[in-house]
Design a protein around this motif. Structure first.
Motif, PDB file in Angstrom:
ATOM      1  N   CYS A 131       0.859  -1.186   0.000  1.00  0.00           N
ATOM      2  CA  CYS A 131       0.000   0.000   0.000  1.00  0.00           C
ATOM      3  C   CYS A 131       0.893   1.233   0.000  1.00  0.00           C
ATOM      4  CB  CYS A 131      -0.904   0.031   1.225  1.00  0.00           C
ATOM      5  SG  CYS A 131      -2.130  -1.285   1.288  1.00  0.00           S
ATOM      6  N   SER A 132       0.417   2.294  -0.648  1.00  0.00           N
ATOM      7  CA  SER A 132       1.190   3.528  -0.711  1.00  0.00           C
ATOM      8  C   SER A 132       0.256   4.720  -0.819  1.00  0.00           C
ATOM      9  CB  SER A 132       2.143   3.506  -1.909  1.00  0.00           C
ATOM     10  OG  SER A 132       2.768   4.765  -2.074  1.00  0.00           O
ATOM     11  N   SER A 187      -0.990   1.637   8.549  1.00  0.00           N
ATOM     12  CA  SER A 187      -0.257   2.584   9.370  1.00  0.00           C
ATOM     13  C   SER A 187       0.972   3.086   8.620  1.00  0.00           C
ATOM     14  CB  SER A 187       0.165   1.944  10.693  1.00  0.00           C
ATOM     15  OG  SER A 187       0.915   0.776  10.461  1.00  0.00           O
ATOM     16  N   ALA A 188       1.471   4.260   9.021  1.00  0.00           N
ATOM     17  CA  ALA A 188       2.530   4.956   8.280  1.00  0.00           C
ATOM     18  C   ALA A 188       3.784   4.108   8.096  1.00  0.00           C
ATOM     19  CB  ALA A 188       2.881   6.257   9.004  1.00  0.00           C
ATOM     20  N   GLU A 189       4.149   3.333   9.123  1.00  0.00           N
ATOM     21  CA  GLU A 189       5.391   2.555   9.028  1.00  0.00           C
ATOM     22  C   GLU A 189       5.275   1.377   8.067  1.00  0.00           C
ATOM     23  OE1 GLU A 189       3.126   1.015  12.687  1.00  0.00           O
ATOM     24  OE2 GLU A 189       3.571   2.939  11.703  1.00  0.00           O
ATOM     25  N   PRO A 204      10.883  -6.647  -1.595  1.00  0.00           N
ATOM     26  CA  PRO A 204      10.305  -7.142  -0.339  1.00  0.00           C
ATOM     27  C   PRO A 204      10.957  -6.525   0.898  1.00  0.00           C
ATOM     28  CG  PRO A 204      10.537  -8.933  -1.884  1.00  0.00           C
ATOM     29  CD  PRO A 204      11.200  -7.749  -2.521  1.00  0.00           C
ATOM     30  N   ASN A 205      10.150  -5.883   1.723  1.00  0.00           N
ATOM     31  CA  ASN A 205      10.597  -5.297   2.987  1.00  0.00           C
ATOM     32  C   ASN A 205       9.392  -5.211   3.901  1.00  0.00           C
ATOM     33  OD1 ASN A 205       9.087  -2.914   2.289  1.00  0.00           O
ATOM     34  ND2 ASN A 205      10.820  -2.215   1.062  1.00  0.00           N
ATOM     35  N   LYS A 206       9.486  -4.430   4.968  1.00  0.00           N
ATOM     36  CA  LYS A 206       8.392  -4.404   5.937  1.00  0.00           C
ATOM     37  C   LYS A 206       7.123  -3.754   5.381  1.00  0.00           C
ATOM     38  CE  LYS A 206       9.449  -0.030   8.310  1.00  0.00           C
ATOM     39  NZ  LYS A 206       9.727   0.587   9.632  1.00  0.00           N
ATOM     40  N   SER A 207       7.243  -2.988   4.258  1.00  0.00           N
ATOM     41  CA  SER A 207       6.059  -2.365   3.685  1.00  0.00           C
ATOM     42  C   SER A 207       5.321  -3.295   2.726  1.00  0.00           C
ATOM     43  CB  SER A 207       6.441  -1.074   2.937  1.00  0.00           C
ATOM     44  OG  SER A 207       7.156  -1.373   1.747  1.00  0.00           O
ATOM     45  N   THR A 208       5.961  -4.386   2.330  1.00  0.00           N
ATOM     46  CA  THR A 208       5.296  -5.355   1.457  1.00  0.00           C
ATOM     47  C   THR A 208       4.744  -6.501   2.300  1.00  0.00           C
ATOM     48  OG1 THR A 208       7.342  -6.573   1.049  1.00  0.00           O
ATOM     49  CG2 THR A 208       6.815  -4.780  -0.471  1.00  0.00           C
ATOM     50  N   PHE A 209       3.794  -7.216   1.746  1.00  0.00           N
ATOM     51  CA  PHE A 209       3.169  -8.268   2.556  1.00  0.00           C
ATOM     52  C   PHE A 209       2.728  -9.440   1.705  1.00  0.00           C
ATOM     53  CE2 PHE A 209      -0.238  -5.252   1.477  1.00  0.00           C
ATOM     54  CZ  PHE A 209      -1.250  -6.084   1.007  1.00  0.00           C
ATOM     55  N   ASN A 210       2.604 -10.583   2.354  1.00  0.00           N
ATOM     56  CA  ASN A 210       1.958 -11.759   1.784  1.00  0.00           C
ATOM     57  C   ASN A 210       0.539 -11.850   2.312  1.00  0.00           C
ATOM     58  OD1 ASN A 210       3.988 -12.822   0.131  1.00  0.00           O
ATOM     59  ND2 ASN A 210       4.962 -13.899   1.832  1.00  0.00           N
TER      60      ASN A 210
END
Length: 495
Positions: free
Chosen positions: A448-449, A463-465, A475-481
């Motif tokens: 999401c962005s 949430s912002a983070e 892939p990092n903490k802003s991406t998800f499965n």
């Protein structure tokens, strides 16, 4: 004739609490600087609250002849309400949040305030049933952990009786306690065919014995004895004489060794000679009402493992742009088209199944966070190379859960970039605000962005983070499965 002046008595005792002359108990609640000290009269609390009576007996007086108590597991707000109830017998719930009332109920039970426990349960059931259904998992679990919650238990069992999939098809079914399962099996109004009840009972028993072979044809006598022992309290509540000939052969026969031989003989006797007398107890058939049950306010019949009927009502309200959400009589039906655990998690699968279908809602359960994200697409799905579609009616959302107090709705604001299709790149997105890419379960490319240009939707739903500031982030903490997803075709009801 006896006259009772309760109003005056209540008022006088409440005044005594507000001006605590001759108090002999001090109760400190909370942590500084938000802590609060209650100055209390022990005789009032001891006469009204068994919990405090025990506490006072265990606590010595200090040099000022005051008993000092420190309570850490009750909030200042909750204890303030309870102390006023103890002194004046008055409580007002109308302006309190439902989640707080439920917590207040748990606290009241811990303080052994039976009258208040019964009142709070009745208030929630009579006035806030939608909230109880929305938080069904938590409410149901708590009601069976606390024996005094009989009213809440009955409410939950009524829901389960009408909509058995809420329990039997849930991921928590195998962890259901024996007493909960038995309370459901006892229901005459459980809306399940008896052969299905039997299958669930066997499934539950097997889950308690994971070493049993999968195929009962491979079982030893010890295997059957193990299952029989596990289910010995459940088996008497199955309505064996409601099975059809075929179900006895297909469902009961493979597990006949867990039944008493005389019972199995009587089951077959009744099938072959219905008028013959038998010694086994014949329980009445269940009162199956599925064909006549109202379906307007029901999502459970869709076997959704992610959302509840209250979630569906909320989404329907957003579709119709209602300022006041629907609370009953959902004007839309939700037809399940795609489900990840059933159909696969690749974006291309969604395109193949949903091609040319319009007015769909996609629901995502995010792995590891408990978030429920999603969006409404009013347009037809389109298997094109890559194209942006104009829409004024799409929206994305994050639904209320146990970990999130309120749902978040975000409507499209840049109509030219509302929806993007790209079968070739295995991509589907609501602008750049909710992007689904490749395999939703394994590739960890969803994100999401609200910062990439153009910003297509009003507000972020995470949430912002957890928001991405780049296009197609690695892939990092802003991406998800996605743990599970479901797509529904939403259409107006004809009934």
């Amino acid at each position: 004739m006896t006259t009772k002046f309760f109003d005056r008595l209540s008022n006088d005792l409440t005044q005594l609490l507000e001006d605590p002359i001759d108090y002999n108990v001090s109760i400190e609640v909370g942590e500084a600087p938000n802590n609060q000290i209650f100055k209390i009269h022990s005789y009032v609390l001891q006469s009204r609250c068994p919990y405090f009576k025990k506490k006072f007996n265990e606590t010595p007086f200090n040099d000022d002849h005051v008993k000092v108590l420190t309570i850490s597991d009750i909030s200042v707000k909750a204890l303030n309400i309870i102390i006023k109830y103890i002194y004046g017998g008055i409580i007002s719930l109308e302006k309190l949040e439902n989640s707080f009332i439920f917590d207040l109920l748990i606290t009241s039970n811990e303080l052994e305030l039976d009258e208040l426990v019964e009142h709070l349960q009745t208030f929630l059931v009579n006035n806030n049933a939608p909230w109880l259904r929305l938080n069904f998992a938590r409410v149901y679990q708590t009601s069976y952990q606390i024996k005094n919650f009989k009213i809440i238990q009955d409410f939950c069992n009524d829901i389960i009786a009408k909509h058995p999939n809420t329990i039997f098809e849930s991921e928590n079914f195998q962890s259901l306690s024996e007493d909960k399962l038995i309370s459901i099996l006892k229901r005459d109004d459980l809306q399940l065919e008896e052969s299905k009840v039997w299958e669930y009972v066997i499934q539950w028993g097997k889950s308690k014995n994971p070493t049993l072979p999968t195929n009962p044809e491979e079982w030893t006598s010890d295997n059957f004895i193990t299952l029989k022992e596990t289910l010995k309290q459940c088996l008497p509540h199955v309505r064996y004489f409601s099975f059809s000939h075929e179900d006895v052969l297909d469902k009961i026969f493979p597990y006949q060794h867990i039944l008493d031989p005389k019972l199995f003989l009587d089951i077959n006797t009744k099938l072959m000679a219905p008028d013959r007398t038998i010694s086994s107890t014949i329980l009445p058939p269940r009162k199956i009402l599925i064909k006549t049950l109202p379906t307007r306010n029901t999502l459970f019949l869709l076997s959704s493992h992610i959302i509840t009927d209250e979630h569906a009502l909320e989404i329907s309200s957003w579709i119709d742009k209602k300022e006041i959400p629907y609370t009953e009589n959902n004007p839309y039906q939700f037809e399940l088209l795609v489900k990840g655990s059933r159909d696969g998690f690749d974006i291309k699968t969604i395109y193949q199944i949903c091609d040319k279908v319009s007015s769909t809602v996609i629901i995502l359960k995010v792995e590891g966070t408990g978030e429920i994200l999603g969006g409404y697409n009013p347009l037809e799905w389109n298997k094109v190379h890559s194209v942006w579609k104009v829409t004024q009616d799409s929206f994305i959302f994050s639904l209320k859960t146990l970990n999130q107090k309120c749902s978040i709705l975000s409507r499209v604001k840049n109509f030219s970039y509302g929806i993007c299709y790209s079968l070739y790149e295995s991509w589907f997105s609501f602008g750049n605000s909710l992007v689904l890419w490749n395999n939703l379960k394994t590739s960890k490319n969803c994100y999401c962005s609200d910062k990439t240009s153009p910003a297509s939707y009003e507000t972020p739903i995470r949430s912002a983070e957890l928001l991405s500031s780049t296009f197609k982030p690695s892939p990092n903490k802003s991406t998800f499965n996605v743990e599970e997803y479901e797509i529904f075709k939403v259409s107006k009801r004809n009934d």
